[in-house]
Structure formats: structure tokens, C-alpha cells
Design a protein around this motif. Structure first.
Motif, short mmCIF file in Angstrom:
data_model
loop_
_atom_site.label_atom_id
_atom_site.label_comp_id
_atom_site.label_asym_id
_atom_site.label_seq_id
_atom_site.Cartn_x
_atom_site.Cartn_y
_atom_site.Cartn_z
N GLY A 87 0.70 -1.31 0.03
CA GLY A 87 0.17 0.03 -0.04
C GLY A 87 0.75 1.19 -0.01
N GLN A 88 0.49 2.37 -0.56
CA GLN A 88 1.00 3.52 -0.72
C GLN A 88 0.21 4.72 0.18
OE1 GLN A 88 3.85 4.42 -2.22
NE2 GLN A 88 4.30 2.27 -2.60
N GLY A 89 0.91 5.46 0.88
CA GLY A 89 -0.01 6.43 1.53
C GLY A 89 0.56 7.95 1.35
N GLY A 90 1.25 7.95 0.21
CA GLY A 90 1.57 9.37 -0.02
C GLY A 90 3.00 9.79 0.49
N VAL A 91 2.84 11.01 1.23
CA VAL A 91 4.13 11.43 1.66
C VAL A 91 4.45 10.72 2.91
CG1 VAL A 91 4.32 13.58 0.77
CG2 VAL A 91 3.13 13.17 2.73
N ALA A 92 3.16 10.05 3.53
CA ALA A 92 3.39 9.23 4.93
C ALA A 92 4.16 8.10 4.73
CB ALA A 92 2.05 8.86 5.38
N GLY A 93 4.31 7.42 3.41
CA GLY A 93 5.12 6.21 3.23
C GLY A 93 4.23 5.11 2.58
N PHE A 94 4.87 4.03 2.78
CA PHE A 94 4.35 2.93 2.28
C PHE A 94 4.50 1.69 3.25
CE2 PHE A 94 8.89 2.20 1.46
CZ PHE A 94 9.15 1.05 1.77
N GLY A 95 3.67 0.44 2.74
CA GLY A 95 3.86 -0.60 3.57
C GLY A 95 3.62 -1.87 2.50
N LYS A 96 4.36 -2.84 2.75
CA LYS A 96 4.40 -3.93 2.08
C LYS A 96 4.64 -5.13 3.01
CE LYS A 96 8.74 -3.72 0.00
NZ LYS A 96 9.48 -3.64 -1.32
N GLY A 97 4.15 -6.18 2.63
CA GLY A 97 4.53 -7.68 3.30
C GLY A 97 3.98 -8.81 3.04
N SER A 98 3.89 -9.87 3.94
CA SER A 98 3.14 -10.99 3.43
C SER A 98 2.56 -11.60 4.78
CB SER A 98 4.06 -12.14 3.01
OG SER A 98 5.11 -12.47 3.72
N SER A 99 1.67 -12.51 4.76
CA SER A 99 1.17 -12.93 6.08
C SER A 99 0.84 -14.58 5.80
CB SER A 99 -0.12 -12.48 6.35
OG SER A 99 -0.67 -12.82 7.55
N ALA A 100 0.78 -15.30 6.62
CA ALA A 100 0.47 -16.55 6.44
C ALA A 100 -0.83 -16.71 7.63
CB ALA A 100 1.38 -17.55 6.80
N VAL A 101 -1.76 -17.68 7.12
CA VAL A 101 -3.27 -17.70 8.14
C VAL A 101 -3.42 -19.16 8.05
CG1 VAL A 101 -5.72 -17.15 8.49
CG2 VAL A 101 -4.21 -15.51 7.41
N THR A 102 -3.63 -19.86 9.31
CA THR A 102 -4.07 -21.21 9.57
C THR A 102 -5.16 -21.17 10.36
OG1 THR A 102 -2.61 -21.56 11.18
CG2 THR A 102 -1.56 -22.18 9.14
N LEU A 103 -6.21 -22.29 10.02
CA LEU A 103 -7.23 -22.28 10.75
C LEU A 103 -7.26 -23.96 11.20
CD1 LEU A 103 -9.92 -20.65 8.45
CD2 LEU A 103 -8.87 -19.86 10.62
N THR A 104 -7.14 -24.25 12.54
CA THR A 104 -7.09 -25.47 13.01
C THR A 104 -8.42 -25.77 13.90
OG1 THR A 104 -4.73 -25.24 12.98
CG2 THR A 104 -5.84 -27.16 14.34
#
Length: 187
Positions: free
Chosen positions: A80-97
Motif C-alpha cells: 500500500g501507498q500512503g503518499g508522503v506518509a510512506g508505504f507498507g508491504k509484506g506478507s502473512s500466513a493464516v491457518t485455521l485448525t
């Protein structure tokens, strides 16, 4: 930033899976989210307002889901881009047990931020991320209770015809007598 955790959910694995793949549920559960729209197979455009310390920004980005193993889990990537505030990026894993109480949701998140947000310091960023995760799960639990909670034990009794004040059954345009009496404060 790396974060991981587990949460017990009072719903079945399948209900949790369905909810975690429903854009409307996700939009409701992500604080500040005003857009979570499918754009193709397992890809979504997302828009949300984020506040980290003194920095507030409107982020636009996308989420891509991969490695789906219904109803056990998936991986997702976000940016994601937030203009002059910056950016965020990454990954996630979700498991359901599945378990006796419903199911356990496990998650891991690895993310990077840049721009003004990155200048705030890791402790502030980590705190904001934890707060966002806690808020998501609180909203998710509430939404699942609204959608899937069993009716209260006395709901059947209230639905039965109950005499109102004066011994007669009170109704109003087809309302259930027990409910009508309770609404009038005379139960």
C-alpha cells in the motif's frame, strides 16, 4: 516488523474460512477500511485510513491471496501507498485448525514500512500493528457472533404466546406477543 499469534474463534473452521474470504466481512473488520474490492482471481484493491503515532494517512493498495488450502489456510501479500506518509508491504500466513471450542486461527506477518512512518521508530510501529491486529480480531469476533451465535436460551420461551397485562395476548401488526410485551416494558 514481524508479528505472530493465535486466536481462539467460537465458530467452525468452515465458517471462519468463509468469513476470511468474504470482502464485506474483511472491510467491516479492518478499522478505517473503506474499500476491499475484488479485482480478479484472489486479488483485491484496498483503501484504508491508518494512524501511527502523529502520522495519519489514507493508504491505497492491493492484497493478493495465494497457496489456498480450503478450509485450512492461505498466504497473502499486501502492499500500500500512503503518499508522503510512506508505504507498507509484506506478507502473512493464516491457518485455521479445528478444535472442540470451534477453531484456532494462527497468523504470522512480516512487513516493511518506509517514509515518514518508518521514521517513527520500531516500538511505535510494532505497537500500532499489534493494536490493529487486536482491533481486527475484536471486530471479527463481534461480526461472527452477530452472524452465527445461537439464539439465547430463553428466546423460544419469549416467542411463545405470553399474556400481557390484563391477561390478554398483546400484539402489534403481527409482532410476537412475548417480544411486544418486553418492548413495552411489561414482561
Amino acid at each position: 516488523m514481524d508479528m505472530q499469534g493465535t486466536r481462539q474463534l467460537a465458530i467452525t473452521q468452515q465458517l471462519a474460512w468463509d468469513a476470511l474470504n468474504d470482502p464485506e466481512v474483511l472491510k467491516k473488520c479492518l478499522a478505517g477500511c473503506d474499500r476491499f474490492e475484488p479485482t480478479g482471481d484472489d486479488t483485491y484493491n484496498v483503501g484504508m485510513a491508518v494512524k501511527v503515532g502523529p502520522v495519519s494517512a489514507k493508504f491505497s493498495g492491493k492484497v493478493t491471496i495465494s497457496e489456498m488450502t480450503p478450509p485450512s489456510g492461505y498466504r497473502l501479500a499486501f502492499e500500500g501507498q500512503g503518499g508522503v506518509a510512506g508505504f507498507g508491504k509484506g506478507s502473512s500466513a493464516v491457518t485455521l485448525t479445528p478444535n472442540d471450542a470451534g477453531c484456532e486461527l494462527g497468523y504470522t506477518v512480516s512487513a516493511q514500512v518506509g517514509g515518514k512512518i518508518a521514521q517513527l521508530g520500531q516500538r511505535l510501529i510494532d505497537g500500532a500493528a499489534k493494536s490493529m491486529a487486536d482491533d481486527f480480531f475484536k471486530r471479527f469476533d463481534n461480526e461472527m457472533q452477530l452472524r452465527h451465535a445461537p439464539p439465547p436460551a430463553d428466546a423460544e420461551a419469549d416467542a411463545a404466546v405470553a399474556p400481557a397485562e390484563g391477561g390478554e395476548a398483546a400484539t402489534d401488526e403481527g409482532a410476537k406477543p412475548g417480544l411486544w410485551a418486553r418492548l413495552r416494558g411489561k414482561s
